[in-house]
Design a protein around this motif. Structure first.
Motif, short mmCIF file in Angstrom:
data_model
loop_
_atom_site.label_atom_id
_atom_site.label_comp_id
_atom_site.label_asym_id
_atom_site.label_seq_id
_atom_site.Cartn_x
_atom_site.Cartn_y
_atom_site.Cartn_z
N TYR A 103 -7.70 26.24 -1.78
CA TYR A 103 -7.87 25.88 -0.37
C TYR A 103 -9.08 24.97 -0.32
O TYR A 103 -10.13 25.27 -0.89
N GLU A 104 -8.95 23.84 0.39
CA GLU A 104 -10.04 22.87 0.47
C GLU A 104 -10.69 22.90 1.86
O GLU A 104 -10.00 22.87 2.88
N LYS A 105 -11.99 22.95 1.85
CA LYS A 105 -12.77 23.00 3.09
C LYS A 105 -12.54 21.74 3.92
O LYS A 105 -12.59 20.63 3.41
N LEU A 108 -17.05 19.97 7.02
CA LEU A 108 -18.15 19.91 6.07
C LEU A 108 -19.51 20.13 6.72
O LEU A 108 -19.71 19.85 7.90
N ASN A 109 -20.43 20.65 5.91
CA ASN A 109 -21.82 20.81 6.33
C ASN A 109 -22.57 19.54 5.96
O ASN A 109 -22.74 19.24 4.78
N PRO A 110 -23.02 18.76 6.94
CA PRO A 110 -23.63 17.45 6.64
C PRO A 110 -24.92 17.54 5.83
O PRO A 110 -25.33 16.57 5.20
N ASN A 111 -25.55 18.72 5.83
CA ASN A 111 -26.81 18.89 5.10
C ASN A 111 -26.60 19.31 3.64
O ASN A 111 -27.50 19.15 2.82
N ILE A 112 -25.42 19.83 3.34
CA ILE A 112 -25.17 20.38 2.01
C ILE A 112 -24.03 19.66 1.30
O ILE A 112 -24.13 19.32 0.11
N ASP A 113 -22.95 19.40 2.01
CA ASP A 113 -21.74 18.82 1.41
C ASP A 113 -21.86 17.30 1.32
O ASP A 113 -21.04 16.55 1.88
N LEU A 114 -22.86 16.82 0.61
CA LEU A 114 -23.15 15.40 0.53
C LEU A 114 -22.12 14.67 -0.33
O LEU A 114 -21.82 15.10 -1.45
N SER A 115 -21.56 13.58 0.21
CA SER A 115 -20.54 12.77 -0.47
C SER A 115 -19.23 13.52 -0.68
O SER A 115 -18.35 13.05 -1.40
N VAL A 116 -19.10 14.68 -0.06
CA VAL A 116 -17.87 15.46 -0.16
C VAL A 116 -16.91 15.00 0.93
O VAL A 116 -17.32 14.62 2.02
N GLN A 117 -15.61 15.05 0.63
CA GLN A 117 -14.60 14.62 1.60
C GLN A 117 -13.87 15.83 2.18
O GLN A 117 -13.81 16.90 1.56
N ASN A 118 -13.34 15.65 3.37
CA ASN A 118 -12.61 16.73 4.03
C ASN A 118 -11.35 17.06 3.25
O ASN A 118 -10.63 16.18 2.80
N GLY A 119 -11.07 18.34 3.12
CA GLY A 119 -9.88 18.78 2.42
C GLY A 119 -8.63 18.60 3.27
O GLY A 119 -8.70 18.43 4.49
N SER A 120 -7.48 18.67 2.61
CA SER A 120 -6.22 18.44 3.32
C SER A 120 -5.16 19.49 2.99
O SER A 120 -3.99 19.30 3.28
N THR A 121 -5.56 20.60 2.38
CA THR A 121 -4.59 21.64 2.03
C THR A 121 -4.19 22.44 3.27
O THR A 121 -4.82 22.36 4.32
N GLU A 122 -3.16 23.24 3.11
CA GLU A 122 -2.76 24.17 4.17
C GLU A 122 -3.84 25.22 4.35
O GLU A 122 -4.63 25.51 3.44
#
Length: 236
Positions: A103-105, A108-122
């Motif tokens: 499962y992908e988040k 996102l937390n802008p302070n922690i999830d740096l350069s991370v992209q939004n997930g697209s799973t169910e």
């Protein structure tokens, strides 16, 4: 009505499970094991992209638990590059020594999830004879996911979380209790302990707070097996 046994482990996200702790999980005979957001995090990574390099080590530890525990393991979460090459925060789902899915988040937390992209799973899964919803961290605030849960009649939702220290213990309890009553759901939250941040794992149902860690347990490892009565979601 069916009774589902769900084990939650409020755990220091930087410490491995010992063999004694794994045996304790096995002896619970639960159908599900919930681990907190960010578990396991054994390496002090400088960034999410650096953390993704340790994906295999994280997953290997979950598989080590699965050698003894035959139920469904949900969590915790780690950063990884998915099949599309996107850096995501992913919640691994393991059963019977098999990494079944992720499962992908999505929030996102802008302070922690740096350069991370939004997930697209169910956000809805069917495993262990149960149809359930998943939330990871800030997904708790995602109205689109909640609308999907309502549309699909999801009765039980697992929230793998990191406690937000801007809320008091009492405010956290009140928020989850109110939501569970309003939406007529079973809402189980598991948090991890780390660096002085409190952990407030709990179980809220339509009748109120069924279980919670006490204030004196906010910085401790806590293992609890819950018996949850579900009406609509159990699949024979």
């Amino acid at each position: 009505m069916a009774v589902i046994k769900i084990a939650i482990y409020q755990k220091n996200i930087h410490k491995r499970f010992s063999q004694e702790e794994i045996i304790k999980i096995q002896q619970s005979k639960a159908q599900f094991l919930l681990l907190p957001e960010g578990y396991p995090h054994f390496f002090q990574s400088s960034s999410p992209s650096d953390g993704a390099k340790h994906e295999k080590e994280y997953q290997d530890h979950l598989l080590e638990i699965s050698e003894k525990f035959t139920g469904v393991i949900l969590g915790g979460s780690h950063y990884r590059n998915n099949d599309n090459g996107k850096l995501v925060a992913a919640l691994p789902i393991v059963q019977s020594l098999v990494l079944v899915d992720f499962y992908e988040k999505k929030t996102l937390n802008p302070n922690i999830d740096l350069s991370v992209q939004n997930g697209s799973t169910e956000s809805i899964f069917i495993m262990g004879g149960l149809r359930f919803g998943l939330l990871l961290g800030e997904d708790f605030q995602n109205k689109i996911i909640w609308e999907e849960f309502k549309k699909e009649g999801i009765e039980i939702i697992f929230h793998l979380d990191t406690t937000k220290p801007n809320k008091t213990y009492e405010e956290d309890l009140s928020d989850y209790e109110t939501l569970a009553k309003e939406k007529n759901i079973h809402l189980i939250r598991v948090c991890g302990t780390t660096e002085g941040i409190p952990a407030r794992s709990l179980y809220a149902s339509p009748s109120g707070i069924n279980w919670k860690v006490g204030k004196v347990e906010e910085d401790k490892d806590v293992f609890k097996t819950l018996s949850v009565n579900v009406m609509r979601s159990y699949l024979l």
